[in-house]
Design an enzyme around this catalytic site. Structure first.
Site, PDB file in Angstrom:
ATOM      1  N   ILE A 208       5.310  -1.207   1.079  1.00 37.66           N
ATOM      2  CA  ILE A 208       4.558  -2.053   2.204  1.00 37.66           C
ATOM      3  C   ILE A 208       3.328  -1.780   2.448  1.00 37.66           C
ATOM      4  O   ILE A 208       2.667  -0.750   2.718  1.00 37.66           O
ATOM      5  CB  ILE A 208       5.259  -1.971   3.634  1.00 37.66           C
ATOM      6  CG1 ILE A 208       6.871  -2.153   3.370  1.00 37.66           C
ATOM      7  CG2 ILE A 208       4.774  -2.627   4.888  1.00 37.66           C
ATOM      8  CD1 ILE A 208       7.118  -3.604   3.134  1.00 37.66           C
ATOM      9  N   HIS A 209       2.378  -2.829   2.034  1.00 36.20           N
ATOM     10  CA  HIS A 209       0.879  -2.442   2.085  1.00 36.20           C
ATOM     11  C   HIS A 209       0.111  -3.711   2.519  1.00 36.20           C
ATOM     12  O   HIS A 209      -1.200  -3.577   2.887  1.00 36.20           O
ATOM     13  CB  HIS A 209       0.455  -1.955   0.890  1.00 36.20           C
ATOM     14  CG  HIS A 209       0.424  -3.129  -0.252  1.00 36.20           C
ATOM     15  ND1 HIS A 209       1.363  -3.374  -0.991  1.00 36.20           N
ATOM     16  CD2 HIS A 209      -0.553  -3.871  -0.638  1.00 36.20           C
ATOM     17  CE1 HIS A 209       0.987  -4.187  -1.840  1.00 36.20           C
ATOM     18  NE2 HIS A 209      -0.222  -4.420  -1.692  1.00 36.20           N
ATOM     19  N   ARG A 210       0.466  -4.786   2.520  1.00 38.13           N
ATOM     20  CA  ARG A 210      -0.257  -5.971   2.722  1.00 38.13           C
ATOM     21  C   ARG A 210      -0.811  -6.127   4.138  1.00 38.13           C
ATOM     22  O   ARG A 210       0.091  -5.668   5.066  1.00 38.13           O
ATOM     23  CB  ARG A 210       0.531  -7.098   2.384  1.00 38.13           C
ATOM     24  CG  ARG A 210      -0.302  -8.574   2.033  1.00 38.13           C
ATOM     25  CD  ARG A 210       0.490  -9.702   1.524  1.00 38.13           C
ATOM     26  NE  ARG A 210       1.058  -9.412   0.318  1.00 38.13           N
ATOM     27  CZ  ARG A 210       0.196  -9.881  -0.976  1.00 38.13           C
ATOM     28  NH1 ARG A 210      -0.948 -10.481  -0.633  1.00 38.13           N
ATOM     29  NH2 ARG A 210       0.587  -9.605  -1.965  1.00 38.13           N
ATOM     30  N   ARG A 243      -3.451   2.552   3.225  1.00 37.12           N
ATOM     31  CA  ARG A 243      -3.686   1.690   4.154  1.00 37.12           C
ATOM     32  C   ARG A 243      -2.357   1.751   5.037  1.00 37.12           C
ATOM     33  O   ARG A 243      -2.787   1.759   6.543  1.00 37.12           O
ATOM     34  CB  ARG A 243      -3.805   0.045   3.508  1.00 37.12           C
ATOM     35  CG  ARG A 243      -4.146  -0.739   5.100  1.00 37.12           C
ATOM     36  CD  ARG A 243      -3.822  -2.242   4.597  1.00 37.12           C
ATOM     37  NE  ARG A 243      -4.901  -2.516   3.664  1.00 37.12           N
ATOM     38  CZ  ARG A 243      -4.670  -3.100   2.770  1.00 37.12           C
ATOM     39  NH1 ARG A 243      -3.776  -3.992   2.137  1.00 37.12           N
ATOM     40  NH2 ARG A 243      -5.647  -3.558   1.842  1.00 37.12           N
ATOM     41  N   ASP A 281       6.232  -6.120   0.119  1.00 35.31           N
ATOM     42  CA  ASP A 281       5.430  -7.233   0.333  1.00 35.31           C
ATOM     43  C   ASP A 281       4.352  -7.533  -0.549  1.00 35.31           C
ATOM     44  O   ASP A 281       3.177  -8.194  -0.734  1.00 35.31           O
ATOM     45  CB  ASP A 281       4.811  -7.201   1.950  1.00 35.31           C
ATOM     46  CG  ASP A 281       3.841  -5.707   1.897  1.00 35.31           C
ATOM     47  OD1 ASP A 281       3.563  -5.013   1.023  1.00 35.31           O
ATOM     48  OD2 ASP A 281       3.375  -5.326   3.169  1.00 35.31           O
TER      49      ASP A 281
END
Length: 361
Positions: A208-210, A243, A281
């Site tokens: 998960i990073h978007r 992030r 994502d």
């Protein structure tokens, strides 16, 4: 000898670039100069790819990172232009939909250098995504549009690209070549399963990073609440993107799943090969899951790889915890065959030949 400049900046681009660089080196028909914009600068998310995949070292590293979209794109544009004036290439090759992509394409086009866009024609139809803006604008100024799927071709046709002075070709997905070529090497070199004490088919791989998820704390909480539920039944392993880590630290969130450090490409291939399914994502990981015969839960509202959803290999759930859990339960019991051909073969070879045709016109 004809020359191309290849622009790389973000993690997936290193993987895709490795395929084409290997073919160029094999045939020695053109010279390739690589510019690394520095967009991904963490050792585990950048340099490790060049080392473990034997990608030629970049001739230039711009070290442009940790800036706003406008500042990052502007600095890249300025520095790439200087290099193109020095190198005088016959074409510039860009991949995907990042700030590095649009900066490279713009710099080349303003200098009347031909632009090759690999992964052209993809659309999410969500203009809130910076990536969507980047890919649309890059397509519009490219001379060779290398499309991975029939859907990508249709997207361009809908937008009137048949009336533009550009060449649209369906080559397939270059990421498929990378998975096929590097999987055996990864199995030999990676010790990630032993290091993390993981068992085949006994864990779910998540990434998960978007920004659409990390910038919305409620969405992020919802996704992690679903991952925590899955974790009660089957271990959830998540390589933690810088992030995402920053946001979790900011809000002092400590989801009860198994976090590991960002991994190199070989480790990721081994995790994909051995996991039960994927929650992500990421765009690229959706396809890599398919190439490894794994179902994918897509924690987004839309996907550029719609054929995965249409054929039942993936589900679009957004950040909705109930939808994520429903997809998990469904895929945990699925016996669907992954033998369908969606993304072509010998993709790098086809792209290589099309680039030669373009610059020898």
């Amino acid at each position: 000898m004809k020359k191309i400049v290849t622009i790389l900046g973000a993690r997936p681009q290193f993987v895709k670039g490795a395929v084409l660089s290997r073919i160029i080196e094999k045939y020695k028909s053109i010279e390739e100069v690589i510019i690394h914009t520095g967009q991904h600068f963490d050792e585990n998310m950048s340099a490790i790819f060049f080392n473990e995949m034997n990608i030629p070292k970049p001739k230039y590293n711009l070290n442009v990172n940790s800036l706003s979209h406008g500042a990052m794109t502007g600095k890249m544009l300025e520095k790439i232009e200087e290099i193109l004036l020095t190198e005088k290439p016959d074409a510039v090759v860009v991949y995907g939909d990042t700030n590095s992509t649009i900066a490279g394409a713009l710099a080349a086009k303003k200098l009347q250098i031909k632009v090759v866009h690999i992964e052209a024609g993809l659309r999410s139809y969500n203009m809130q995504m910076p990536e969507e803006v980047n890919r649309i604008l890059t397509d519009r100024i490219s001379d060779l549009l290398s499309c991975p799927t029939d859907t990508a071709i249709k997207n361009l046709e809908k937008e009137g690209f048949n009336n533009l002075p550009s060449c649209i070709e369906k080559h397939g997905d270059i990421m498929k070549d990378a998975v096929e070529y590097y999987s055996e090497m990864a199995a030999e070199k990676s010790a990630i399963m032993e290091d993390e004490n993981l068992q085949k088919n006994e864990f779910v791989l998540a990434t998960i990073h978007r920004q659409e998820n990390t910038d919305d704390i409620n969405k992020l909480k919802d996704i992690f609440s679903a991952l925590e539920e899955i974790h009660k039944e089957k271990t959830v392993v998540l390589p933690l993107h810088p992030r995402t880590k920053k946001v979790l630290d900011k809000y002092n969130l400590q989801p009860k799943i198994t976090f590991i450090n960002p991994v190199g490409y070989f480790d990721m291939l081994v995790l994909l090969k051995n996991c039960k399914m994927v929650v992500t994502d990421s765009g690229g990981l959706q396809k890599e899951a398919f190439f490894n015969k794994k179902h994918c839960i897509i924690a987004r509202e839309e996907t550029e790889w719609i054929e995965l959803v249409e054929h039942g290999f993936a589900d679009l759930t957004g950040s909705n915890p109930e939808k994520i859990m429903d997809a998990y339960v469904k895929f945990d019991k699925s016996a669907l065959s992954f033998n369908k051909e969606l993304y072509g073969s010998n993709v790098g070879g086809k792209i290589h030949q099309s680039i030669i045709n373009l610059i020898e016109e």
